[in-house]
Design an enzyme around this catalytic site. Structure first.
Site, PDB file in Angstrom:
ATOM      1  N   GLU A  41       0.831  -1.206   0.000  1.00 15.85           N
ATOM      2  CA  GLU A  41       0.000   0.000   0.000  1.00 15.85           C
ATOM      3  C   GLU A  41       0.864   1.253   0.000  1.00 15.85           C
ATOM      4  O   GLU A  41       1.840   1.362   0.744  1.00 15.85           O
ATOM      5  CB  GLU A  41      -0.889  -0.012   1.252  1.00 15.85           C
ATOM      6  CG  GLU A  41      -1.731   1.231   1.456  1.00 15.85           C
ATOM      7  CD  GLU A  41      -2.501   1.193   2.777  1.00 15.85           C
ATOM      8  OE1 GLU A  41      -3.432   2.016   2.927  1.00 15.85           O
ATOM      9  OE2 GLU A  41      -2.179   0.357   3.648  1.00 15.85           O
ATOM     10  N   LYS A 112      -9.344   1.814  -1.956  1.00 13.02           N
ATOM     11  CA  LYS A 112      -9.597   1.397  -0.581  1.00 13.02           C
ATOM     12  C   LYS A 112     -10.991   1.829  -0.146  1.00 13.02           C
ATOM     13  O   LYS A 112     -11.373   2.997  -0.318  1.00 13.02           O
ATOM     14  CB  LYS A 112      -8.535   1.991   0.332  1.00 13.02           C
ATOM     15  CG  LYS A 112      -8.513   1.458   1.753  1.00 13.02           C
ATOM     16  CD  LYS A 112      -7.272   1.985   2.486  1.00 13.02           C
ATOM     17  CE  LYS A 112      -7.141   1.425   3.891  1.00 13.02           C
ATOM     18  NZ  LYS A 112      -5.910   1.925   4.548  1.00 13.02           N
ATOM     19  N   CYS A 148      -5.251  -2.975   2.719  1.00 12.23           N
ATOM     20  CA  CYS A 148      -5.079  -2.938   4.174  1.00 12.23           C
ATOM     21  C   CYS A 148      -6.378  -3.187   4.941  1.00 12.23           C
ATOM     22  O   CYS A 148      -6.867  -4.304   5.003  1.00 12.23           O
ATOM     23  CB  CYS A 148      -4.421  -1.627   4.599  1.00 12.23           C
ATOM     24  SG  CYS A 148      -3.580  -1.746   6.208  1.00 12.23           S
TER      25      CYS A 148
END
Length: 561
Positions: A41, A112, A148
């Site tokens: 990331e 995300k 994540c």
């Protein structure tokens, strides 16, 4: 298809240097005939980039570098973390994203969805949450790409809040054959076990293999252990990287079985199992990266008191940076024991670090004379005790300024918690490397170092066995002012990490008066911690950016609800 999951150690804001790291990894993967290289990331920017992301020129530069990277991708496909502009409508200016590229073309983007705002995270401050899900396709393989927090979905180490959206389940429903998660997930002493369990649970529930690529290295107080790994459909960890440093692991995707396997002759590094070993590696990485990435100096200095805290800081500095880059100073005064100097000399000789001696008594006497008209008739007390600490802090800062040394603070978490540390004295420093270790953990690590790491007595036994003392007044011991550390640290852990209220702690068998006193000390000393050096984060709740406690507040320690 041969897939490589790799963890890099980027530098926040060094877009040129980070791009070079990415391209070097890509070139190596090309040489090794890798079909897909997966990187962490925000590997382009480093994570967390914080308010750099609010800078227009920084964002535009990121978008330019994205195109440079895409144009460099050849036969080996690349999946890397970065930022992209929000062109979808109103909202925040950018997405936290993963770009998939091959043959100099962008194949797809995943953004995300779950943006954490707890602990050290501020994702929602900068990024627009993703609301559009879809698999990315590579040579007929449908990849469910998440970033994540997307994969942690209500399985965090500490569950601060819950989410209604489960990105990996959505991607499974859309036909994903494999889940990939790119992360910048910080280290804590218990994160590894939680991370493995979480990933295995997903593999088991989804009946899909999972590839996980996490950032390595450290940025200011936040440490990243990497811990990149591959999980098979049967929920077995079949590949893992070397923790705390750049490394990679390769796996083979088998379309027939819909699973991954380990290539021949690839070993799987072990993650440190012992708490002390794990913490030592994390702190060493945090110190090394702070020194190297700031570019301030590779020479560090610290006060060596003959006590266990400064001894541990000295050992870690010597091992992480090399003893030739460590200068220690012993500064005895009227109340210093002979052992405080002798033990410091022995430790310095064992480690091979430079040791200087400066006696503070003359300076203290001069200040005492200057203050005598104001202190006359008053008993010797905290002011005089702190004056000694501040003299030592001033001397260390003078040496730091004169010679360009990087000053290390030597306080532990127990001391910082209850305010058993002196502002502008022993709290001076550019970094507090053991500020998230309780005193009992300091002892554990020192014993582990002698027993398992050095396999001989490097830290003198006298340092390990003497009663802890600040040596600022005659016969002083820490236990004069504080509970025994075994008890104190358990109360602190319950109050700080577990966030238990006083009644809950007392019900666990602790004395009510002691609990009330300790919690009052913690709350009343927040002003000191606001002025402390950055503390390397090792636990789920460390002092610093992850614990935001008001200095001025009326929810007192005596409120037991």
């Amino acid at each position: 298809m041969l897939i490589r999951i790799e963890q890099l150690n980027p530098v926040i804001g060094d877009l040129s240097g980070n791009t070079e790291l990415i391209l070097q990894a890509l070139e190596s993967a090309e040489r090794d005939h890798i079909g897909l290289l997966v990187l962490p990331e925000m590997v382009l920017t480093g994570y967390p980039a914080q308010d750099l992301l609010e800078n227009d020129s920084f964002r535009e530069a990121c978008y330019d570098y994205n195109q440079r990277i895409i144009s460099s991708v050849k036969n080996c496909a690349l999946l890397f973390g970065t930022i992209i502009p929000n062109d979808r409508g109103p909202g925040r200016k950018m997405f936290n994203s993963a770009i998939l590229a091959k043959n100099r073309k962008e194949l797809g983007i995943a953004c995300k969805a779950l943006l954490p705002t707890y602990d050290v995270f501020d994702d929602l401050r900068y990024f627009e949450p993703n609301r559009e899900f879809g698999c990315l396709e590579l040579d007929g393989l449908k990849l469910g790409v998440t970033i994540c927090e997307d994969i942690w979905y209500n399985q965090n180490e500490v569950q601060y809040h819950t989410y209604s959206i489960d990105p990996v389940k959505i991607l499974q429903d859309q036909g994903a054959q494999m889940i990939i998660n790119i992360s910048a997930s910080p280290y804590t002493k218990s994160k590894h076990e939680n991370r493995v369990n979480m990933l295995r649970n997903h593999a088991r529930k989804l009946n899909l293999p999972i590839l996980y690529s996490n950032q390595a290295g450290a940025h200011t107080e936040i440490i990243f252990d990497g811990d990149t790994m591959a999980i098979s459909r049967s929920a077995d960890v079949i590949a893992r990287t070397t923790p705390f440093q750049p490394s990679f692991a390769d796996v083979v995707w088998e379309p027939v079985t819909g699973d991954i396997k380990l290539p021949a002759n690839q070993e799987m590094p072990l993650y440190p199992s012992k708490g002390a070993e794990r913490q030592f590696e994390a702190i060493s990485r945090g110190l090394k990266d702070y020194v190297e990435k700031t570019g301030l100096s590779n020479q560090v200095i610290l006060g060596l008191s003959g006590g266990i805290d400064s001894a541990l800081v000295c050992v870690i500095a010597a091992e992480a940076l090399g003893p030739e880059n460590v200068t220690a100073v012993t500064m005895p005064g009227e109340f210093s024991s002979r052992g405080s100097v002798e033990d410091s000399v022995e430790l310095a000789e064992n480690l091979g670090v430079k040791l200087h001696r400066i006696n503070i008594q003359n300076v203290f006497d001069e200040l005492d004379i200057s203050l005598s008209p104001f202190f006359q008739g008053k008993p010797f007390g905290v002011a005089e005790e702190n004056l000694q600490s501040r003299i030592r802090g001033t001397l260390l800062m003078a040496l730091s300024n004169k010679f360009g040394y990087f000053l290390l603070a030597t306080g532990n978490k127990s001391e910082y918690a209850v305010g058993y540390a002196t502002l502008y004295g022993d709290m001076n420093g550019a970094l507090a490397i053991i500020g998230d270790l309780y005193k009992t953990e300091v002892y554990d690590m020192c014993e582990w170092l002698n027993r398992d790491y050095f396999k001989k007595e490097i830290i003198p036994s006298a340092i390990l066995t003497k009663a802890p003392s600040a040596e600022l007044r005659p016969g002083q011991k820490d236990s004069d002012s504080l509970p025994e550390y075994d008890m104190l640290d358990e109360i602190l852990y319950r109050y700080i990490e577990l966030q238990e209220n006083p009644n809950r702690i007392i019900s666990a068998g602790f004395d009510s008066d002691i609990v009330t006193k300790v919690i009052h000390m913690v709350d009343m000393n927040e002003f000191k911690r606001y002025q402390a050096a950055p503390i390397l984060k090792l636990s789920s709740k460390s002092f610093g950016v992850g614990r935001r406690w008001p200095i001025v507040q009326q929810w007192t320690a005596n409120n037991k609800k």
